[in-house]
Scaffold this motif. Sequence first.
Motif, PDB file in Angstrom:
ATOM      1  N   TYR A  88       0.845  -1.190   0.000  1.00 21.56           N
ATOM      2  CA  TYR A  88       0.000   0.000   0.000  1.00 21.56           C
ATOM      3  C   TYR A  88       0.879   1.238   0.000  1.00 21.56           C
ATOM      4  O   TYR A  88       1.851   1.313   0.746  1.00 21.56           O
ATOM      5  CB  TYR A  88      -0.876   0.067   1.259  1.00 21.56           C
ATOM      6  N   GLN A  89       0.520   2.199  -0.826  1.00 26.47           N
ATOM      7  CA  GLN A  89       1.133   3.527  -0.793  1.00 26.47           C
ATOM      8  C   GLN A  89      -0.012   4.444  -0.416  1.00 26.47           C
ATOM      9  O   GLN A  89      -0.914   4.684  -1.203  1.00 26.47           O
ATOM     10  CB  GLN A  89       1.691   3.888  -2.171  1.00 26.47           C
ATOM     11  N   ARG A  90       0.001   4.936   0.819  1.00 26.52           N
ATOM     12  CA  ARG A  90      -1.157   5.690   1.287  1.00 26.52           C
ATOM     13  C   ARG A  90      -0.804   6.634   2.423  1.00 26.52           C
ATOM     14  O   ARG A  90       0.313   6.648   2.894  1.00 26.52           O
ATOM     15  CB  ARG A  90      -2.277   4.737   1.719  1.00 26.52           C
ATOM     16  N   PHE A  91      -1.794   7.352   2.854  1.00 29.21           N
ATOM     17  CA  PHE A  91      -1.680   8.232   4.016  1.00 29.21           C
ATOM     18  C   PHE A  91      -1.282   7.376   5.217  1.00 29.21           C
ATOM     19  O   PHE A  91      -1.762   6.248   5.358  1.00 29.21           O
ATOM     20  CB  PHE A  91      -3.045   8.891   4.245  1.00 29.21           C
ATOM     21  N   PRO A  92      -0.392   7.837   6.082  1.00 24.20           N
ATOM     22  CA  PRO A  92       0.030   7.015   7.223  1.00 24.20           C
ATOM     23  C   PRO A  92      -1.150   6.540   8.071  1.00 24.20           C
ATOM     24  O   PRO A  92      -2.067   7.306   8.374  1.00 24.20           O
ATOM     25  CB  PRO A  92       0.933   7.952   8.026  1.00 24.20           C
ATOM     26  N   LEU A  93      -1.121   5.277   8.424  1.00 25.48           N
ATOM     27  CA  LEU A  93      -2.184   4.678   9.223  1.00 25.48           C
ATOM     28  C   LEU A  93      -2.098   5.157  10.660  1.00 25.48           C
ATOM     29  O   LEU A  93      -1.019   5.319  11.210  1.00 25.48           O
ATOM     30  CB  LEU A  93      -2.074   3.152   9.195  1.00 25.48           C
ATOM     31  N   SER A  94      -3.246   5.348  11.270  1.00 27.90           N
ATOM     32  CA  SER A  94      -3.252   5.738  12.678  1.00 27.90           C
ATOM     33  C   SER A  94      -3.699   4.586  13.570  1.00 27.90           C
ATOM     34  O   SER A  94      -3.666   4.686  14.778  1.00 27.90           O
ATOM     35  CB  SER A  94      -4.164   6.951  12.888  1.00 27.90           C
ATOM     36  N   GLY A  95      -4.134   3.500  12.971  1.00 28.67           N
ATOM     37  CA  GLY A  95      -4.580   2.353  13.747  1.00 28.67           C
ATOM     38  C   GLY A  95      -3.897   1.083  13.284  1.00 28.67           C
ATOM     39  O   GLY A  95      -2.956   1.108  12.496  1.00 28.67           O
ATOM     40  N   ASN A  96      -4.377  -0.040  13.784  1.00 32.01           N
ATOM     41  CA  ASN A  96      -3.837  -1.340  13.418  1.00 32.01           C
ATOM     42  C   ASN A  96      -4.514  -1.858  12.155  1.00 32.01           C
ATOM     43  O   ASN A  96      -5.637  -1.478  11.839  1.00 32.01           O
ATOM     44  CB  ASN A  96      -4.065  -2.349  14.538  1.00 32.01           C
ATOM     45  N   LEU A  97      -3.826  -2.756  11.463  1.00 28.52           N
ATOM     46  CA  LEU A  97      -4.437  -3.492  10.369  1.00 28.52           C
ATOM     47  C   LEU A  97      -4.877  -4.851  10.901  1.00 28.52           C
ATOM     48  O   LEU A  97      -4.159  -5.480  11.679  1.00 28.52           O
ATOM     49  CB  LEU A  97      -3.449  -3.706   9.225  1.00 28.52           C
ATOM     50  N   THR A  98      -6.030  -5.278  10.487  1.00 26.68           N
ATOM     51  CA  THR A  98      -6.503  -6.624  10.798  1.00 26.68           C
ATOM     52  C   THR A  98      -6.394  -7.445   9.520  1.00 26.68           C
ATOM     53  O   THR A  98      -6.965  -7.082   8.497  1.00 26.68           O
ATOM     54  CB  THR A  98      -7.959  -6.600  11.286  1.00 26.68           C
ATOM     55  N   ILE A  99      -5.640  -8.540   9.594  1.00 28.56           N
ATOM     56  CA  ILE A  99      -5.463  -9.428   8.451  1.00 28.56           C
ATOM     57  C   ILE A  99      -6.293 -10.676   8.721  1.00 28.56           C
ATOM     58  O   ILE A  99      -6.044 -11.408   9.678  1.00 28.56           O
ATOM     59  CB  ILE A  99      -3.984  -9.839   8.263  1.00 28.56           C
ATOM     60  N   VAL A 100      -7.306 -10.891   7.884  1.00 30.69           N
ATOM     61  CA  VAL A 100      -8.212 -12.022   8.044  1.00 30.69           C
ATOM     62  C   VAL A 100      -7.896 -13.055   6.973  1.00 30.69           C
ATOM     63  O   VAL A 100      -7.779 -12.718   5.796  1.00 30.69           O
ATOM     64  CB  VAL A 100      -9.686 -11.575   7.917  1.00 30.69           C
ATOM     65  N   ALA A 101      -7.760 -14.310   7.384  1.00 32.62           N
ATOM     66  CA  ALA A 101      -7.540 -15.419   6.455  1.00 32.62           C
ATOM     67  C   ALA A 101      -8.805 -16.267   6.457  1.00 32.62           C
ATOM     68  O   ALA A 101      -9.253 -16.721   7.512  1.00 32.62           O
ATOM     69  CB  ALA A 101      -6.336 -16.249   6.881  1.00 32.62           C
ATOM     70  N   GLU A 102      -9.368 -16.453   5.267  1.00 34.17           N
ATOM     71  CA  GLU A 102     -10.654 -17.152   5.157  1.00 34.17           C
ATOM     72  C   GLU A 102     -10.571 -18.202   4.045  1.00 34.17           C
ATOM     73  O   GLU A 102     -10.223 -17.880   2.906  1.00 34.17           O
ATOM     74  CB  GLU A 102     -11.739 -16.119   4.844  1.00 34.17           C
ATOM     75  N   ASP A 103     -10.901 -19.439   4.395  1.00 33.76           N
ATOM     76  CA  ASP A 103     -10.928 -20.521   3.418  1.00 33.76           C
ATOM     77  C   ASP A 103     -12.322 -20.577   2.804  1.00 33.76           C
ATOM     78  O   ASP A 103     -13.304 -20.887   3.491  1.00 33.76           O
ATOM     79  CB  ASP A 103     -10.586 -21.852   4.095  1.00 33.76           C
ATOM     80  N   LEU A 104     -12.432 -20.283   1.516  1.00 32.47           N
ATOM     81  CA  LEU A 104     -13.734 -20.286   0.856  1.00 32.47           C
ATOM     82  C   LEU A 104     -14.280 -21.694   0.653  1.00 32.47           C
ATOM     83  O   LEU A 104     -15.468 -21.868   0.401  1.00 32.47           O
ATOM     84  CB  LEU A 104     -13.645 -19.545  -0.478  1.00 32.47           C
ATOM     85  N   GLN A 105     -13.416 -22.702   0.778  1.00 32.70           N
ATOM     86  CA  GLN A 105     -13.856 -24.096   0.678  1.00 32.70           C
ATOM     87  C   GLN A 105     -14.361 -24.627   2.019  1.00 32.70           C
ATOM     88  O   GLN A 105     -14.844 -25.753   2.105  1.00 32.70           O
ATOM     89  CB  GLN A 105     -12.701 -24.985   0.194  1.00 32.70           C
ATOM     90  N   ALA A 106     -14.208 -23.844   3.074  1.00 37.90           N
ATOM     91  CA  ALA A 106     -14.660 -24.171   4.436  1.00 37.90           C
ATOM     92  C   ALA A 106     -13.948 -25.376   5.034  1.00 37.90           C
ATOM     93  O   ALA A 106     -14.497 -26.069   5.888  1.00 37.90           O
ATOM     94  CB  ALA A 106     -16.173 -24.362   4.475  1.00 37.90           C
ATOM     95  N   ASN A 107     -12.717 -25.650   4.614  1.00 32.79           N
ATOM     96  CA  ASN A 107     -11.927 -26.717   5.226  1.00 32.79           C
ATOM     97  C   ASN A 107     -11.219 -26.233   6.483  1.00 32.79           C
ATOM     98  O   ASN A 107     -10.825 -27.034   7.328  1.00 32.79           O
ATOM     99  CB  ASN A 107     -10.895 -27.258   4.237  1.00 32.79           C
ATOM    100  N   TYR A 108     -11.031 -24.901   6.597  1.00 36.23           N
ATOM    101  CA  TYR A 108     -10.343 -24.298   7.733  1.00 36.23           C
ATOM    102  C   TYR A 108     -11.208 -23.200   8.328  1.00 36.23           C
ATOM    103  O   TYR A 108     -11.960 -22.526   7.623  1.00 36.23           O
ATOM    104  CB  TYR A 108      -8.989 -23.711   7.313  1.00 36.23           C
ATOM    105  N   LYS A 109     -11.064 -22.998   9.630  1.00 35.04           N
ATOM    106  CA  LYS A 109     -11.789 -21.930  10.322  1.00 35.04           C
ATOM    107  C   LYS A 109     -11.141 -20.584   9.999  1.00 35.04           C
ATOM    108  O   LYS A 109      -9.918 -20.478   9.938  1.00 35.04           O
ATOM    109  CB  LYS A 109     -11.756 -22.144  11.832  1.00 35.04           C
ATOM    110  N   LYS A 110     -11.980 -19.587   9.847  1.00 31.25           N
ATOM    111  CA  LYS A 110     -11.477 -18.233   9.600  1.00 31.25           C
ATOM    112  C   LYS A 110     -10.763 -17.735  10.850  1.00 31.25           C
ATOM    113  O   LYS A 110     -11.204 -17.970  11.968  1.00 31.25           O
ATOM    114  CB  LYS A 110     -12.658 -17.316   9.246  1.00 31.25           C
ATOM    115  N   ASP A 111      -9.639 -17.035  10.645  1.00 29.47           N
ATOM    116  CA  ASP A 111      -8.887 -16.474  11.765  1.00 29.47           C
ATOM    117  C   ASP A 111      -8.254 -15.155  11.322  1.00 29.47           C
ATOM    118  O   ASP A 111      -8.201 -14.857  10.126  1.00 29.47           O
ATOM    119  CB  ASP A 111      -7.808 -17.447  12.235  1.00 29.47           C
ATOM    120  N   SER A 112      -7.774 -14.379  12.292  1.00 22.99           N
ATOM    121  CA  SER A 112      -7.184 -13.082  11.961  1.00 22.99           C
ATOM    122  C   SER A 112      -6.048 -12.750  12.914  1.00 22.99           C
ATOM    123  O   SER A 112      -5.939 -13.327  13.999  1.00 22.99           O
ATOM    124  CB  SER A 112      -8.248 -11.986  12.020  1.00 22.99           C
ATOM    125  N   VAL A 113      -5.211 -11.812  12.477  1.00 19.47           N
ATOM    126  CA  VAL A 113      -4.136 -11.281  13.309  1.00 19.47           C
ATOM    127  C   VAL A 113      -4.141  -9.762  13.177  1.00 19.47           C
ATOM    128  O   VAL A 113      -4.564  -9.218  12.166  1.00 19.47           O
ATOM    129  CB  VAL A 113      -2.746 -11.845  12.922  1.00 19.47           C
TER     130      VAL A 113
END
Length: 150
Positions: A88-113
């Motif tokens: 990303y090239q953008r205005f400086p962030l003032s908060g945290n980023l949430t990265i969500v990993a989601e399996d569209l095949q539903a073999n794994y549970k969705k999780d985030s960091v």
Amino acid sequence: MKRKYLQVNQWLFSGLLTMLGFSCAGNTDPVDEYGTPSATYHLKGKVVDKQTEQAIPDIRIIITSKKDNLRDTLNTKTNKEGEFEKTYQRFPLSGNLTIVAEDLQANYKKDSVEVSFQKSDFTGGSGNWNWGETTKEITIPLAKTEKDEQ
């Protein structure tokens, strides 16, 4: 009559703003900076199976920041090695980023960091408008869904 009154008030107000603008200029050399504050963010990550630590391909990655009004779901998926990369090239962030990993095949549970950025993380910036760039590397372990654990 009303129109003439508005024209006179507009003329007086414009003259007042002009005089205030010149009086605020002072005799010192002003520093002019043009542009918008910016920063470059490199996110590199890997999604792995929580038990086996094997890479998981084709996991959808959603990157959000509520405080900075960012939601990116555009075609970010893990490759065959379970890796993803986003810049990303953008205005400086003032908060945290949430990265969500989601399996569209539903073999794994969705999780985030959560990923946070501090001004001290950046290198190569001018110290003023351009903060420079930073790279964060993350690993997201996903647990299998109950149907796949049996």
